[in-house]
Design a protein around this motif. Structure first.
Motif, PDB file in Angstrom:
ATOM      1  N   GLU A 197      20.989  21.631 137.755  1.00 14.62           N
ATOM      2  CA  GLU A 197      21.024  21.705 138.949  1.00 14.62           C
ATOM      3  C   GLU A 197      19.878  22.545 139.675  1.00 14.62           C
ATOM      4  O   GLU A 197      19.163  22.359 140.507  1.00 14.62           O
ATOM      5  CB  GLU A 197      22.091  21.924 139.916  1.00 14.62           C
ATOM      6  N   GLU A 198      19.616  23.775 138.864  1.00 20.83           N
ATOM      7  CA  GLU A 198      18.719  24.673 139.268  1.00 20.83           C
ATOM      8  C   GLU A 198      17.290  24.048 139.023  1.00 20.83           C
ATOM      9  O   GLU A 198      16.316  24.463 140.081  1.00 20.83           O
ATOM     10  CB  GLU A 198      18.693  25.782 138.446  1.00 20.83           C
ATOM     11  N   GLU A 199      17.143  23.345 137.962  1.00 18.68           N
ATOM     12  CA  GLU A 199      15.559  22.594 137.681  1.00 18.68           C
ATOM     13  C   GLU A 199      15.503  21.637 138.628  1.00 18.68           C
ATOM     14  O   GLU A 199      14.398  21.546 139.328  1.00 18.68           O
ATOM     15  CB  GLU A 199      15.769  21.804 136.363  1.00 18.68           C
ATOM     16  N   GLN A 201      16.580  21.682 142.015  1.00 21.67           N
ATOM     17  CA  GLN A 201      16.385  22.526 143.267  1.00 21.67           C
ATOM     18  C   GLN A 201      15.130  22.913 143.209  1.00 21.67           C
ATOM     19  O   GLN A 201      14.257  23.252 144.365  1.00 21.67           O
ATOM     20  CB  GLN A 201      17.359  23.655 143.500  1.00 21.67           C
ATOM     21  N   GLN A 202      14.436  23.545 142.219  1.00 24.05           N
ATOM     22  CA  GLN A 202      13.273  24.025 141.877  1.00 24.05           C
ATOM     23  C   GLN A 202      12.134  22.882 142.604  1.00 24.05           C
ATOM     24  O   GLN A 202      10.945  23.187 143.028  1.00 24.05           O
ATOM     25  CB  GLN A 202      12.711  24.813 140.636  1.00 24.05           C
ATOM     26  N   GLU A 203      12.280  21.867 141.890  1.00 18.65           N
ATOM     27  CA  GLU A 203      11.298  20.623 142.006  1.00 18.65           C
ATOM     28  C   GLU A 203      11.532  20.275 143.595  1.00 18.65           C
ATOM     29  O   GLU A 203      10.260  20.132 144.175  1.00 18.65           O
ATOM     30  CB  GLU A 203      11.586  19.419 141.141  1.00 18.65           C
ATOM     31  N   GLU A 205      12.101  22.220 145.971  1.00 16.19           N
ATOM     32  CA  GLU A 205      11.676  23.238 146.754  1.00 16.19           C
ATOM     33  C   GLU A 205      10.037  23.298 146.586  1.00 16.19           C
ATOM     34  O   GLU A 205       9.203  23.470 147.678  1.00 16.19           O
ATOM     35  CB  GLU A 205      12.053  24.678 146.132  1.00 16.19           C
ATOM     36  N   ARG A 206       9.630  22.737 145.532  1.00 12.31           N
ATOM     37  CA  ARG A 206       8.248  22.710 145.291  1.00 12.31           C
ATOM     38  C   ARG A 206       7.541  21.526 146.236  1.00 12.31           C
ATOM     39  O   ARG A 206       6.534  21.600 146.896  1.00 12.31           O
ATOM     40  CB  ARG A 206       7.889  22.409 143.793  1.00 12.31           C
ATOM     41  N   GLU A 209       7.554  22.941 149.778  1.00 11.07           N
ATOM     42  CA  GLU A 209       6.476  24.003 149.914  1.00 11.07           C
ATOM     43  C   GLU A 209       5.078  23.044 150.044  1.00 11.07           C
ATOM     44  O   GLU A 209       4.128  23.586 150.805  1.00 11.07           O
ATOM     45  CB  GLU A 209       6.335  24.941 148.798  1.00 11.07           C
ATOM     46  N   LYS A 257       3.689  36.484 146.026  1.00 10.34           N
ATOM     47  CA  LYS A 257       3.354  36.793 144.878  1.00 10.34           C
ATOM     48  C   LYS A 257       1.933  36.751 144.481  1.00 10.34           C
ATOM     49  O   LYS A 257       1.481  37.363 143.443  1.00 10.34           O
ATOM     50  CB  LYS A 257       4.141  35.385 143.778  1.00 10.34           C
TER      51      LYS A 257
END
Length: 488
Positions: A197-199, A201-203, A205-206, A209, A257
């Motif tokens: 699920e983390e992977e 959500q990261q995609e 979010e990408r 953005e 960053k």
């Protein structure tokens, strides 16, 4: 050992992909079919650069030159001698053919003196005599050794003349025999290909953005972390008389960053219209060479505060991203994409680890000719990539190819070992490639190269490409079998 002895055929690979990143080499025995340029073949050197034999004084009629490096651990020398009477018969037969068809002023067809023919066509006759006498004998002698030759033989001694014995000595590399007993018990960890699920959500979010908008902040307040400052700046490198570094209406994320820490510290708390100074010490490994390791003093003017706004995750967002009716459709597509990408990455990385484990378990000397061919392949692939990026031929010619070849060697050796191991395992497992499997691969290659399938087949048949593609498919099939057998 087909073809002319000093010429190495360049490998051909499928146009649409590089299978397994494996070398385009053929580590099976070859036969000698022509020896037309045998007398010009250079003498090899060993990997250490030393000769396996030396001659003092004149060559005594022998050709003797310096040439390609060979691995002494898998190099054999072979001598072939043909009796003088057979050489004389061959010279007579070849000379007669030339006499029959040659045309000379003052002589009727087929009536020119033999001495004239031999003087006029001395080099051609010599080559045809060698071609007539040597290949079959050479191949038979190699077969009696019971080894699998690699690459082209390199001639170290050759003498041939009418009425005298033909003598040739050549060295060649061969594929040493070695045991692969226990290859099936060689394992490496096989990570899960399930998408977390983390992977996911990261995609997502990408993607959010990528559709973010930057909007001005209307309220009267100071810059804070997460804000974007619209600034103009002029910087001077300390202790250097260089042109100033300038920028207008640049956007800098406070605390971002990608933002140099000194800029974030200077801008945090500032308001539009304010002018300030910032001194930035760039690290030695900074991406921009002219700033790496330098100290720059900046004069900065804050013009505005802006805020990045991310879109909501809804059906409208899904439609903006692509051909999706609902956000649920987008979500399913993203999960499928991540699953396929992770499966490919995990499979490739696991296979690489498995290949490394097999190469460590089964040690054997590697023919240097295969290593050099693989280095050639890697360099050609790299040069094509540079050309696609716009590098000119003149720029390429200035490259240090000696250094580049040295840098490629370790990877090339590993790839050659992988290729040899996969071929041995495929033989053990009786793995073959059917004509249907080969045709499917060719159809894909033809589509990508926009070349008619029949034309592609003819071209690949003529240059030996079909056999090489079949070998690569066999290696890929073998690697897939080993991967599927891994526990986990």
């Amino acid at each position: 050992m087909a073809g002319r002895l000093k010429r190495r055929a360049k490998p051909t690979k499928p146009a649409h992909k590089a299978i397994l990143k494996a070398p385009q080499v053929r580590p099976e025995g070859k036969t000698l079919s022509s020896i037309g340029t045998l007398e010009n073949t250079p003498q090899p050197e060993t990997v250490e650069g030393t000769h396996e034999h030396t001659h003092e004084g004149p060559h005594d009629g022998h050709d003797h030159q310096h040439g390609p490096v060979l691995n002494p651990e898998c190099t054999r020398e072979l001598t072939v001698d043909v009796p003088a009477e057979e050489v004389a018969k061959a010279y007579q037969r070849v000379t007669g053919n030339y006499r029959r068809y040659a045309r000379f002023p003052g002589f009727r067809p087929g009536k020119a003196p033999e001495s004239v023919i031999r003087r006029k066509f001395a080099g051609e006759i010599r080559k045809e005599v060698i071609d007539a006498l040597l290949p079959e004998r050479f191949n038979k002698a190699v077969g009696e050794l019971g080894i699998r030759p690699i690459g082209q033989p390199q001639v170290t001694e050759l003498s041939v003349e009418d009425g005298a014995p033909l003598h040739v000595k050549a060295v060649f590399e061969y594929l040493p025999d070695f045991s692969i007993e226990g290859y099936g018990s060689t394992t490496v960890p096989k990570p899960s290909v399930e998408v977390t699920e983390e992977e996911f959500q990261q995609e997502i979010e990408r993607l959010r953005e990528s559709r973010a908008t930057i909007e001005p902040v209307e309220e009267d307040r100071a810059l804070a972390d997460g804000d974007w400052a619209q600034i103009s700046y002029k910087g001077y490198i300390v202790a250097e008389a260089a042109d100033p570094i300038e920028g207008q209406d640049s956007l800098v994320e406070i605390g971002g960053k990608e933002t140099v820490q000194a800029f974030s510290d200077a801008l945090r708390g500032a308001k539009p219209g304010q002018e300030l100074k910032a001194e930035v010490v760039y690290p030695a490994d900074y991406a921009e060479p002219k700033l790496a390791g330098k100290t720059v003093s900046y004069d900065v003017q804050v013009k505005a505060i802006k805020k990045r706004t991310l879109p909501e995750l809804n059906d409208d967002f899904a439609k903006e991203i692509g051909d999706y009716e609902t956000y649920a459709d987008l979500e399913n597509s993203v999960r499928d994409y991540l699953k396929n990408r992770k499966r490919r990455n995990v499979e490739n990385e696991t296979k690489d680890r498995l290949f490394a484990a097999l190469a460590e378990k089964f040690t054997f000397p590697v023919p240097e000719s295969l290593v050099q061919e693989q280095i050639d392949t890697r360099l050609e692939r790299g040069l094509r990539a540079l050309a696609a990026q716009g590098m000119s031929p003149d720029q390429m010619r200035k490259m240090d190819f000696g250094r580049l070849r040295t840098a490629q060697r370790e990877s090339a050796v590993a790839e050659v070992k992988t290729s040899i191991l996969l071929d041995r395992i495929a033989q053990q497992e009786n793995i073959t490639i059917s004509d249907d499997e080969l045709d499917h691969e060719l159809q894909l290659a033809a589509l990508q190269s926009r070349e008619p399938l029949d034309t592609l087949k003819v071209r690949l048949t003529q240059d030996g490409g079909l056999a090489r593609i079949r070998e690569q498919l066999r290696r890929e099939k073998t690697a897939n079998l080993l991967y599927e057998r891994l526990p986990g």
